[in-house]
Write a protein that holds these residues in place. Structure first.
Motif, PDB file in Angstrom:
ATOM      1  N   ILE A 186       0.741  -1.236   0.005  1.00 12.12           N
ATOM      2  CA  ILE A 186      -0.048   0.040  -0.005  1.00 12.12           C
ATOM      3  C   ILE A 186       0.640   1.210   0.044  1.00 12.12           C
ATOM      4  CG2 ILE A 186      -1.744   1.537   1.322  1.00 12.12           C
ATOM      5  CD1 ILE A 186      -2.741  -1.210   2.368  1.00 12.12           C
ATOM      6  N   ILE A 187       1.866   1.281   0.940  1.00 10.78           N
ATOM      7  CA  ILE A 187       2.600   2.715   1.201  1.00 10.78           C
ATOM      8  C   ILE A 187       3.611   3.024  -0.041  1.00 10.78           C
ATOM      9  CG2 ILE A 187       3.939   3.971   2.646  1.00 10.78           C
ATOM     10  CD1 ILE A 187       0.955   3.518   3.598  1.00 10.78           C
ATOM     11  N   ARG A 188       4.260   1.518  -0.460  1.00  7.08           N
ATOM     12  CA  ARG A 188       5.457   1.705  -1.469  1.00  7.08           C
ATOM     13  C   ARG A 188       6.473   2.714  -1.169  1.00  7.08           C
ATOM     14  NH1 ARG A 188       2.017   0.648  -7.131  1.00  7.08           N
ATOM     15  NH2 ARG A 188       0.787  -1.281  -6.323  1.00  7.08           N
ATOM     16  N   LYS A 189       6.811   2.589   0.253  1.00  7.65           N
ATOM     17  CA  LYS A 189       8.090   3.660   0.609  1.00  7.65           C
ATOM     18  C   LYS A 189       9.216   2.912   1.360  1.00  7.65           C
ATOM     19  CE  LYS A 189       5.855   7.139  -1.179  1.00  7.65           C
ATOM     20  NZ  LYS A 189       5.266   8.220  -0.269  1.00  7.65           N
ATOM     21  N   PRO A 190      10.058   3.187   1.375  1.00  7.44           N
ATOM     22  CA  PRO A 190      11.223   2.343   2.229  1.00  7.44           C
ATOM     23  C   PRO A 190      10.954   2.416   3.468  1.00  7.44           C
ATOM     24  CG  PRO A 190      12.299   3.549   0.473  1.00  7.44           C
ATOM     25  CD  PRO A 190      10.789   4.212   0.503  1.00  7.44           C
ATOM     26  N   GLY A 191      11.007   1.192   4.201  1.00  6.84           N
ATOM     27  CA  GLY A 191      10.479   1.054   5.505  1.00  6.84           C
ATOM     28  C   GLY A 191       9.314   0.594   5.872  1.00  6.84           C
ATOM     29  N   ALA A 192       8.379   0.920   4.862  1.00 13.05           N
ATOM     30  CA  ALA A 192       6.750   0.495   5.025  1.00 13.05           C
ATOM     31  C   ALA A 192       6.858  -0.776   5.458  1.00 13.05           C
ATOM     32  CB  ALA A 192       6.074   0.885   3.737  1.00 13.05           C
ATOM     33  N   ALA A 193       7.310  -1.928   5.023  1.00 15.39           N
ATOM     34  CA  ALA A 193       7.127  -3.304   5.695  1.00 15.39           C
ATOM     35  C   ALA A 193       7.470  -3.219   7.176  1.00 15.39           C
ATOM     36  CB  ALA A 193       7.829  -4.080   4.758  1.00 15.39           C
ATOM     37  N   ILE A 194       8.933  -2.902   7.318  1.00 18.57           N
ATOM     38  CA  ILE A 194       9.291  -3.008   8.750  1.00 18.57           C
ATOM     39  C   ILE A 194       8.329  -2.295   9.779  1.00 18.57           C
ATOM     40  CG2 ILE A 194      11.048  -2.311  10.091  1.00 18.57           C
ATOM     41  CD1 ILE A 194      13.136  -2.791   7.971  1.00 18.57           C
ATOM     42  N   TYR A 195       8.039  -1.083   9.224  1.00 17.31           N
ATOM     43  CA  TYR A 195       7.250  -0.098  10.116  1.00 17.31           C
ATOM     44  C   TYR A 195       5.803  -1.035  10.422  1.00 17.31           C
ATOM     45  CZ  TYR A 195       4.607   3.782  12.008  1.00 17.31           C
ATOM     46  OH  TYR A 195       3.767   4.403  12.586  1.00 17.31           O
ATOM     47  N   THR A 196       5.316  -1.290   9.541  1.00 15.97           N
ATOM     48  CA  THR A 196       3.883  -1.747   9.744  1.00 15.97           C
ATOM     49  C   THR A 196       3.789  -3.089  10.513  1.00 15.97           C
ATOM     50  OG1 THR A 196       3.204  -1.137   7.506  1.00 15.97           O
ATOM     51  CG2 THR A 196       1.570  -2.537   8.476  1.00 15.97           C
ATOM     52  N   GLU A 197       4.954  -3.991  10.174  1.00 12.03           N
ATOM     53  CA  GLU A 197       4.829  -5.177  10.815  1.00 12.03           C
ATOM     54  C   GLU A 197       5.493  -4.969  12.475  1.00 12.03           C
ATOM     55  OE1 GLU A 197       4.895  -9.581  11.248  1.00 12.03           O
ATOM     56  OE2 GLU A 197       4.178  -8.302   9.488  1.00 12.03           O
ATOM     57  N   LEU A 198       6.084  -3.963  12.543  1.00 11.22           N
ATOM     58  CA  LEU A 198       6.615  -3.715  14.018  1.00 11.22           C
ATOM     59  C   LEU A 198       5.648  -3.064  14.847  1.00 11.22           C
ATOM     60  CD1 LEU A 198       9.159  -3.868  15.751  1.00 11.22           C
ATOM     61  CD2 LEU A 198       9.731  -1.597  14.911  1.00 11.22           C
ATOM     62  N   VAL A 199       4.736  -2.238  14.092  1.00  9.51           N
ATOM     63  CA  VAL A 199       3.437  -1.641  14.744  1.00  9.51           C
ATOM     64  C   VAL A 199       2.723  -2.572  15.157  1.00  9.51           C
ATOM     65  CG1 VAL A 199       1.231  -0.173  14.594  1.00  9.51           C
ATOM     66  CG2 VAL A 199       3.664   0.513  13.817  1.00  9.51           C
ATOM     67  N   ALA A 200       2.552  -3.805  14.357  1.00  6.94           N
ATOM     68  CA  ALA A 200       1.477  -4.943  14.517  1.00  6.94           C
ATOM     69  C   ALA A 200       1.992  -5.689  15.782  1.00  6.94           C
ATOM     70  CB  ALA A 200       1.298  -5.627  13.540  1.00  6.94           C
ATOM     71  N   ALA A 201       3.296  -5.883  15.581  1.00  3.58           N
ATOM     72  CA  ALA A 201       3.948  -6.685  16.665  1.00  3.58           C
ATOM     73  C   ALA A 201       3.740  -5.991  18.308  1.00  3.58           C
ATOM     74  CB  ALA A 201       5.463  -7.016  16.367  1.00  3.58           C
ATOM     75  N   ALA A 202       4.016  -4.533  18.119  1.00  2.00           N
ATOM     76  CA  ALA A 202       3.908  -3.785  19.262  1.00  2.00           C
ATOM     77  C   ALA A 202       2.463  -3.900  20.192  1.00  2.00           C
ATOM     78  CB  ALA A 202       4.407  -2.594  19.157  1.00  2.00           C
ATOM     79  N   VAL A 203       1.599  -3.833  19.063  1.00  2.00           N
ATOM     80  CA  VAL A 203       0.103  -3.797  19.652  1.00  2.00           C
ATOM     81  C   VAL A 203      -0.245  -5.089  19.976  1.00  2.00           C
ATOM     82  CG1 VAL A 203      -2.178  -3.699  18.604  1.00  2.00           C
ATOM     83  CG2 VAL A 203      -0.583  -1.749  17.795  1.00  2.00           C
ATOM     84  N   SER A 204       0.129  -6.515  19.485  1.00  2.00           N
ATOM     85  CA  SER A 204      -0.200  -7.495  19.949  1.00  2.00           C
ATOM     86  C   SER A 204       0.504  -7.746  21.264  1.00  2.00           C
ATOM     87  CB  SER A 204       0.231  -8.642  18.906  1.00  2.00           C
ATOM     88  OG  SER A 204       1.429  -8.715  18.723  1.00  2.00           O
ATOM     89  N   ALA A 205       1.703  -7.468  21.491  1.00  2.00           N
ATOM     90  CA  ALA A 205       2.532  -7.298  22.691  1.00  2.00           C
ATOM     91  C   ALA A 205       1.830  -6.728  23.784  1.00  2.00           C
ATOM     92  CB  ALA A 205       3.947  -7.220  22.399  1.00  2.00           C
ATOM     93  N   LEU A 206       1.367  -5.542  23.488  1.00  2.00           N
ATOM     94  CA  LEU A 206       0.677  -4.565  24.484  1.00  2.00           C
ATOM     95  C   LEU A 206      -0.594  -5.193  24.984  1.00  2.00           C
ATOM     96  CD1 LEU A 206       1.534  -1.060  23.053  1.00  2.00           C
ATOM     97  CD2 LEU A 206       2.383  -2.024  25.101  1.00  2.00           C
ATOM     98  N   VAL A 207      -1.351  -5.899  24.071  1.00  6.59           N
ATOM     99  CA  VAL A 207      -2.429  -6.448  24.428  1.00  6.59           C
ATOM    100  C   VAL A 207      -2.236  -7.752  25.200  1.00  6.59           C
ATOM    101  CG1 VAL A 207      -4.837  -7.643  23.324  1.00  6.59           C
ATOM    102  CG2 VAL A 207      -3.811  -5.515  22.447  1.00  6.59           C
ATOM    103  N   GLY A 208      -1.304  -8.449  24.887  1.00  5.54           N
ATOM    104  CA  GLY A 208      -0.786  -9.535  25.775  1.00  5.54           C
ATOM    105  C   GLY A 208      -0.692 -10.597  24.864  1.00  5.54           C
ATOM    106  N   THR A 209       0.506 -11.232  24.897  1.00  7.78           N
ATOM    107  CA  THR A 209       0.775 -12.498  24.147  1.00  7.78           C
ATOM    108  C   THR A 209       1.631 -13.211  25.021  1.00  7.78           C
ATOM    109  OG1 THR A 209       2.916 -11.998  23.056  1.00  7.78           O
ATOM    110  CG2 THR A 209       0.661 -11.054  21.973  1.00  7.78           C
ATOM    111  N   GLN A 210       1.699 -14.660  24.729  1.00  7.23           N
ATOM    112  CA  GLN A 210       2.517 -15.421  25.498  1.00  7.23           C
ATOM    113  C   GLN A 210       4.183 -15.437  25.020  1.00  7.23           C
ATOM    114  OE1 GLN A 210       0.349 -16.333  23.211  1.00  7.23           O
ATOM    115  NE2 GLN A 210       0.344 -18.434  22.293  1.00  7.23           N
ATOM    116  N   TRP A 211       4.391 -14.512  23.903  1.00 10.20           N
ATOM    117  CA  TRP A 211       5.741 -14.329  23.812  1.00 10.20           C
ATOM    118  C   TRP A 211       6.388 -13.173  24.422  1.00 10.20           C
ATOM    119  CZ3 TRP A 211       2.010 -15.710  20.080  1.00 10.20           C
ATOM    120  CH2 TRP A 211       2.055 -16.963  19.882  1.00 10.20           C
ATOM    121  N   GLY A 212       5.654 -12.404  24.916  1.00  8.29           N
ATOM    122  CA  GLY A 212       6.087 -11.240  25.681  1.00  8.29           C
ATOM    123  C   GLY A 212       6.882 -10.372  24.899  1.00  8.29           C
TER     124      GLY A 212
END
Length: 213
Positions: free
Chosen positions: A83-109
């Motif tokens: 969607i974004i088609r800019k450098p860093g978009a894949a890392i940024y989006t995946e990292l935000v997703a990981a941060a949200v799931s970690a904040l909500v609470g996952t078994q992997w901390g």
């Protein structure tokens, strides 16, 4: 003179058609990438709770094959990149997703953030290899496979030390397959579907689909 004008016009059009894409982030890019990341993070969290009934039989059938389910945790980076088609978009989006799931609470901390960074990088490398200028379906599939390769290697190191080369070969191969199909192909389909609704009209991904309609 008429021939000279036509030649110049054609040359200018060709030059314009070959013009490199604008790789600078806009505010709308940050906003949309963040929204995709947050939504994906909630899906990651839900999948972390519900994937076991699928992963357990796969593992029993062939140890290591449970990584086929990992593709769900990889789609954020690929979709964000498409969607974004800019450098860093894949890392940024995946990292935000990981941060949200970690904040909500996952078994992997907190290690969820490490996975998000590594997996996003796996997809990012593929988009970079195509100079952020090619977003065809095969590139999306390769980006998903790259994220899957990153997942397979990272998980093998963090969560499955000492299990032997056969397990690692199966685990990494299945992670690549799951990434290619779920994170790659499915993300491409989702991006195209969003573009057809007009939701991506401010992005090249949306204008591209609209122009072909």
């Amino acid at each position: 003179m008429h021939s000279t004008v036509n030649t110049s016009t054609t040359s200018a059009a060709a030059t314009s058609g070959r013009r490199r894409p604008n790789l600078r982030w806009r505010v709308v890019d940050i906003v949309v990438a963040s929204v995709v990341g947050v939504a994906a993070g909630l899906i990651f969290w839900a999948w972390g709770i519900g994937y076991t009934p699928i992963a357990t039989p796969l593992e029993a059938l062939l140890p290591g094959a449970q990584s086929l389910t990992g593709g769900v945790w990889l789609f954020a980076g690929v979709l964000g990149g498409l969607i974004i088609r800019k450098p860093g978009a894949a890392i940024y989006t995946e990292l935000v997703a990981a941060a949200v799931s970690a904040l909500v609470g996952t078994q992997w901390g907190p290690l969820t953030l490490v996975s998000g960074l590594v997996q996003g990088l796996g997809a990012e490398i593929v988009f970079a290899a195509f100079l952020y200028a090619n977003y065809r379906v095969y590139v999306a599939v390769l980006a998903g496979a790259g994220a899957g390769l990153a997942l397979g290697i990272n998980d093998s190191i963090l969560w499955y030390p000492g299990l032997g080369s056969t397990f690692y070969a199966v685990y990494i191969t299945c992670a690549v397959i799951g990434g290619a199909i779920v994170a790659g192909l499915l993300s491409w389909v989702i991006a195209r579907a969003l573009a057809r609704t007009g939701a991506l009209n401010r992005f090249a991904a949306g204008r591209e689909v609209t122009a072909r309609a």
